[in-house]
Design a protein around this motif. Structure first.
Motif, PDB file in Angstrom:
ATOM      1  N   LEU A  58     -64.793 -73.842  -2.224  1.00  0.00           N
ATOM      2  CA  LEU A  58     -65.230 -74.921  -3.101  1.00  0.00           C
ATOM      3  C   LEU A  58     -65.125 -76.284  -2.401  1.00  0.00           C
ATOM      4  O   LEU A  58     -65.987 -77.142  -2.562  1.00  0.00           O
ATOM      5  CB  LEU A  58     -64.388 -74.918  -4.382  1.00  0.00           C
ATOM      6  CG  LEU A  58     -64.654 -76.030  -5.392  1.00  0.00           C
ATOM      7  CD1 LEU A  58     -66.068 -75.909  -5.954  1.00  0.00           C
ATOM      8  CD2 LEU A  58     -63.619 -75.993  -6.517  1.00  0.00           C
ATOM      9  N   MET A  59     -64.077 -76.459  -1.610  1.00  0.00           N
ATOM     10  CA  MET A  59     -63.824 -77.756  -0.985  1.00  0.00           C
ATOM     11  C   MET A  59     -64.476 -77.903   0.387  1.00  0.00           C
ATOM     12  O   MET A  59     -64.573 -79.021   0.902  1.00  0.00           O
ATOM     13  CB  MET A  59     -62.311 -77.967  -0.841  1.00  0.00           C
ATOM     14  CG  MET A  59     -61.550 -77.968  -2.153  1.00  0.00           C
ATOM     15  SD  MET A  59     -62.137 -79.271  -3.281  1.00  0.00           S
ATOM     16  CE  MET A  59     -61.811 -80.733  -2.299  1.00  0.00           C
ATOM     17  N   ALA A  60     -64.902 -76.805   0.985  1.00  0.00           N
ATOM     18  CA  ALA A  60     -65.403 -76.846   2.367  1.00  0.00           C
ATOM     19  C   ALA A  60     -66.551 -77.831   2.567  1.00  0.00           C
ATOM     20  O   ALA A  60     -66.547 -78.585   3.554  1.00  0.00           O
ATOM     21  CB  ALA A  60     -65.805 -75.441   2.814  1.00  0.00           C
ATOM     22  N   PRO A  61     -67.581 -77.877   1.698  1.00  0.00           N
ATOM     23  CA  PRO A  61     -68.654 -78.862   1.934  1.00  0.00           C
ATOM     24  C   PRO A  61     -68.163 -80.302   1.958  1.00  0.00           C
ATOM     25  O   PRO A  61     -68.641 -81.109   2.765  1.00  0.00           O
ATOM     26  CB  PRO A  61     -69.622 -78.601   0.766  1.00  0.00           C
ATOM     27  CG  PRO A  61     -69.374 -77.180   0.373  1.00  0.00           C
ATOM     28  CD  PRO A  61     -67.899 -76.978   0.568  1.00  0.00           C
TER      29      PRO A  61
ATOM     30  N   HIS B 174     -67.780 -73.974   9.743  1.00  0.00           N
ATOM     31  CA  HIS B 174     -67.986 -75.184  10.545  1.00  0.00           C
ATOM     32  C   HIS B 174     -66.750 -76.088  10.496  1.00  0.00           C
ATOM     33  O   HIS B 174     -66.439 -76.756  11.493  1.00  0.00           O
ATOM     34  CB  HIS B 174     -69.212 -75.941  10.054  1.00  0.00           C
ATOM     35  CG  HIS B 174     -70.502 -75.304  10.461  1.00  0.00           C
ATOM     36  ND1 HIS B 174     -71.704 -75.979  10.467  1.00  0.00           N
ATOM     37  CD2 HIS B 174     -70.788 -74.047  10.889  1.00  0.00           C
ATOM     38  CE1 HIS B 174     -72.667 -75.161  10.875  1.00  0.00           C
ATOM     39  NE2 HIS B 174     -72.128 -73.989  11.125  1.00  0.00           N
ATOM     40  N   VAL B 175     -66.066 -76.122   9.364  1.00  0.00           N
ATOM     41  CA  VAL B 175     -64.811 -76.865   9.289  1.00  0.00           C
ATOM     42  C   VAL B 175     -63.803 -76.261  10.262  1.00  0.00           C
ATOM     43  O   VAL B 175     -63.087 -76.984  10.981  1.00  0.00           O
ATOM     44  CB  VAL B 175     -64.251 -76.862   7.847  1.00  0.00           C
ATOM     45  CG1 VAL B 175     -62.813 -77.362   7.811  1.00  0.00           C
ATOM     46  CG2 VAL B 175     -65.127 -77.721   6.943  1.00  0.00           C
TER      47      VAL B 175
ATOM     48  N   THR C 275     -78.070 -83.047  11.544  1.00  0.00           N
ATOM     49  CA  THR C 275     -77.087 -82.310  12.332  1.00  0.00           C
ATOM     50  C   THR C 275     -77.144 -80.845  11.927  1.00  0.00           C
ATOM     51  O   THR C 275     -77.815 -80.467  10.959  1.00  0.00           O
ATOM     52  CB  THR C 275     -75.664 -82.849  12.102  1.00  0.00           C
ATOM     53  OG1 THR C 275     -75.228 -82.471  10.779  1.00  0.00           O
ATOM     54  CG2 THR C 275     -75.616 -84.367  12.227  1.00  0.00           C
ATOM     55  N   ALA C 276     -76.414 -80.019  12.659  1.00  0.00           N
ATOM     56  CA  ALA C 276     -76.371 -78.589  12.352  1.00  0.00           C
ATOM     57  C   ALA C 276     -75.543 -78.296  11.109  1.00  0.00           C
ATOM     58  O   ALA C 276     -75.423 -77.141  10.709  1.00  0.00           O
ATOM     59  CB  ALA C 276     -75.801 -77.813  13.536  1.00  0.00           C
ATOM     60  N   ASN C 277     -74.974 -79.328  10.478  1.00  0.00           N
ATOM     61  CA  ASN C 277     -74.171 -79.128   9.270  1.00  0.00           C
ATOM     62  C   ASN C 277     -74.976 -79.339   7.993  1.00  0.00           C
ATOM     63  O   ASN C 277     -74.408 -79.305   6.908  1.00  0.00           O
ATOM     64  CB  ASN C 277     -72.988 -80.103   9.280  1.00  0.00           C
ATOM     65  CG  ASN C 277     -72.078 -79.895  10.462  1.00  0.00           C
ATOM     66  OD1 ASN C 277     -71.725 -78.778  10.802  1.00  0.00           O
ATOM     67  ND2 ASN C 277     -71.697 -80.983  11.118  1.00  0.00           N
ATOM     68  N   ARG C 278     -76.268 -79.553   8.124  1.00  0.00           N
ATOM     69  CA  ARG C 278     -77.063 -79.860   6.935  1.00  0.00           C
ATOM     70  C   ARG C 278     -77.442 -78.560   6.212  1.00  0.00           C
ATOM     71  O   ARG C 278     -77.709 -77.526   6.827  1.00  0.00           O
ATOM     72  CB  ARG C 278     -78.329 -80.610   7.326  1.00  0.00           C
ATOM     73  CG  ARG C 278     -79.382 -79.757   8.008  1.00  0.00           C
ATOM     74  CD  ARG C 278     -80.508 -80.607   8.592  1.00  0.00           C
ATOM     75  NE  ARG C 278     -81.657 -79.834   9.003  1.00  0.00           N
ATOM     76  CZ  ARG C 278     -81.736 -79.136  10.127  1.00  0.00           C
ATOM     77  NH1 ARG C 278     -80.699 -79.100  10.941  1.00  0.00           N
ATOM     78  NH2 ARG C 278     -82.822 -78.470  10.429  1.00  0.00           N
ATOM     79  N   GLY C 279     -77.455 -78.608   4.894  1.00  0.00           N
ATOM     80  CA  GLY C 279     -77.941 -77.506   4.087  1.00  0.00           C
ATOM     81  C   GLY C 279     -77.220 -76.196   4.286  1.00  0.00           C
ATOM     82  O   GLY C 279     -77.836 -75.134   4.220  1.00  0.00           O
ATOM     83  N   VAL C 280     -75.910 -76.235   4.525  1.00  0.00           N
ATOM     84  CA  VAL C 280     -75.179 -75.004   4.785  1.00  0.00           C
ATOM     85  C   VAL C 280     -74.633 -74.434   3.484  1.00  0.00           C
ATOM     86  O   VAL C 280     -74.430 -75.147   2.501  1.00  0.00           O
ATOM     87  CB  VAL C 280     -74.026 -75.253   5.777  1.00  0.00           C
ATOM     88  CG1 VAL C 280     -74.560 -75.684   7.132  1.00  0.00           C
ATOM     89  CG2 VAL C 280     -73.053 -76.292   5.248  1.00  0.00           C
ATOM     90  N   THR C 281     -74.398 -73.133   3.482  1.00  0.00           N
ATOM     91  CA  THR C 281     -73.746 -72.485   2.347  1.00  0.00           C
ATOM     92  C   THR C 281     -72.247 -72.760   2.415  1.00  0.00           C
ATOM     93  O   THR C 281     -71.732 -73.298   3.389  1.00  0.00           O
ATOM     94  CB  THR C 281     -73.999 -70.972   2.375  1.00  0.00           C
ATOM     95  OG1 THR C 281     -73.343 -70.413   3.531  1.00  0.00           O
ATOM     96  CG2 THR C 281     -75.491 -70.668   2.452  1.00  0.00           C
ATOM     97  N   SER C 282     -71.538 -72.375   1.371  1.00  0.00           N
ATOM     98  CA  SER C 282     -70.093 -72.615   1.344  1.00  0.00           C
ATOM     99  C   SER C 282     -69.386 -71.861   2.458  1.00  0.00           C
ATOM    100  O   SER C 282     -68.461 -72.381   3.099  1.00  0.00           O
ATOM    101  CB  SER C 282     -69.528 -72.212  -0.026  1.00  0.00           C
ATOM    102  OG  SER C 282     -70.029 -73.058  -1.043  1.00  0.00           O
TER     103      SER C 282
END
Length: 324
Positions: A177-180, A79-80, A66-73
């Motif tokens: 910190l919690m976003a991922p 994205h959240v 998905t487009a949520n893979r390997g994202v920075t914080s």
């Protein structure tokens, strides 16, 4: 005499009737009933999804791409925010909680969301230059469409409300910190839907091979192409490395000659006890030609960000509240 003849005649008629009855063949048995037809239920897609729907391929870990893979914080937090925006727009049938939460989040955590947006914008400028805005908008479209997938909405909305409550109860300083973790929670219903759809395709192929079909069924639709991948975190504006090479980083301070390499004017002293060869004490050391290993290996200098061209910025707009 007359009576005897009549009695004999009656006996003869009875005998003939008995003989006729014995010679008549028995009726044929009833026909064997046909075998009971066991109805076979053709598999249907989960959650009323469309037939022949394409699903993403899996990565090395067995998760759907998905487009949520390997994202920075910063990208994960953004994205959240987009996922909760989709919930605010599409979850009204389950109540107004998602919409009210989203507006509260914009009010409580507005500064950190703007900071994350600026960081993501900088990442795109460094990675794509003049094409930064178009590249980011393409990814945003993919992310919005992902979280708005109709068959998953009823499973996604309760999760979005849960994550929204966690986000509201967390200090702004902890959001990155919690976003991922929150992003993974929001994506879980979609990962489960893709797994259920893949199982439906497997069962459909088995049904078709066993019982046949009078219609053409696409058992293995073409998988979705890999979604665009967000760029990595770019260095902040004005960042410069603290040294230009590893050699400079390990060099002794100026004036400290301890452990320093000999200069080109240093003399070679004869080895003690060496025989068979004579090295004059006045010989000088010739510098070696430079080699590829002497190239600087420190952190690269950051790419120059593209100057501001006056393009519009992606602003966070609150959603008007609605009644339950």
């Amino acid at each position: 005499m007359f009576v005897s003849r009549r009695l004999a005649g009656r006996i003869s008629l009875v005998s003939l009737a008995v003989l006729a009855a014995c010679s008549t063949p028995p009726p044929p048995p009833p026909p064997t009933p046909p075998p009971v037809v066991v109805p076979t239920v053709r598999p249907v897609p989960p959650d009323n999804a469309a037939e022949g729907m394409a699903i993403p391929t899996k990565d090395e870990e067995g998760k759907y791409l998905t487009a949520n893979r390997g994202v920075t914080s910063n990208t994960a937090l953004w994205h959240v925010r987009m996922a909760l925006n989709v919930a605010a727009l599409n979850c009204d049938k389950y109540g107004a909680t998602a919409r009210n939460q989203y507006n509260q989040i914009l009010s409580v955590h507005g500064p950190i969301l703007k900071t994350a947006n600026s960081a993501v914008e900088r990442n795109y400028k460094v990675a794509y230059g003049n094409a930064a805005i178009g590249s980011r908008e393409r990814l945003n479209t993919v992310v919005y469409n992902f979280f708005a997938l109709p068959p998953v909405i009823k499973h996604f909305c309760p999760v979005a409300v849960t994550v929204g409550a966690k986000l509201l109860s967390t200090p702004s300083s902890q959001l990155l910190l919690m976003a991922p973790q929150w992003l993974a929670e929001l994506e879980k219903p979609f990962q489960e839907f893709y797994a259920a759809y893949e199982d439906y395709l497997r069962r459909l192929a088995e049904w078709q091979s066993r019982f046949g079909a009078t219609v053409t069924v696409i058992v293995s639709p073409t998988p979705l192409p890999p979604p665009p991948k967000p760029p990595g975190e770019a260095p902040p504006p004005g960042w410069q490395p603290s040294y230009s090479s590893a050699l400079e980083a390990t060099a002794p301070p100026p004036g400290d000659t301890a452990g320093a390499a000999p200069s080109s004017s240093a003399t070679v002293q004869p080895l003690p006890g060496a025989t068979g060869m004579s090295v004059p004490s006045t010989a000088t050391v010739q510098p070696l030609p430079p080699s590829a290993s002497d190239a600087p290996v420190g952190p690269p200098a950051p790419s120059s960000p593209t100057p501001d061209d006056g393009a519009p910025r992606l602003e966070v707009q609150p959603i008007p509240p609605q009644g339950d």
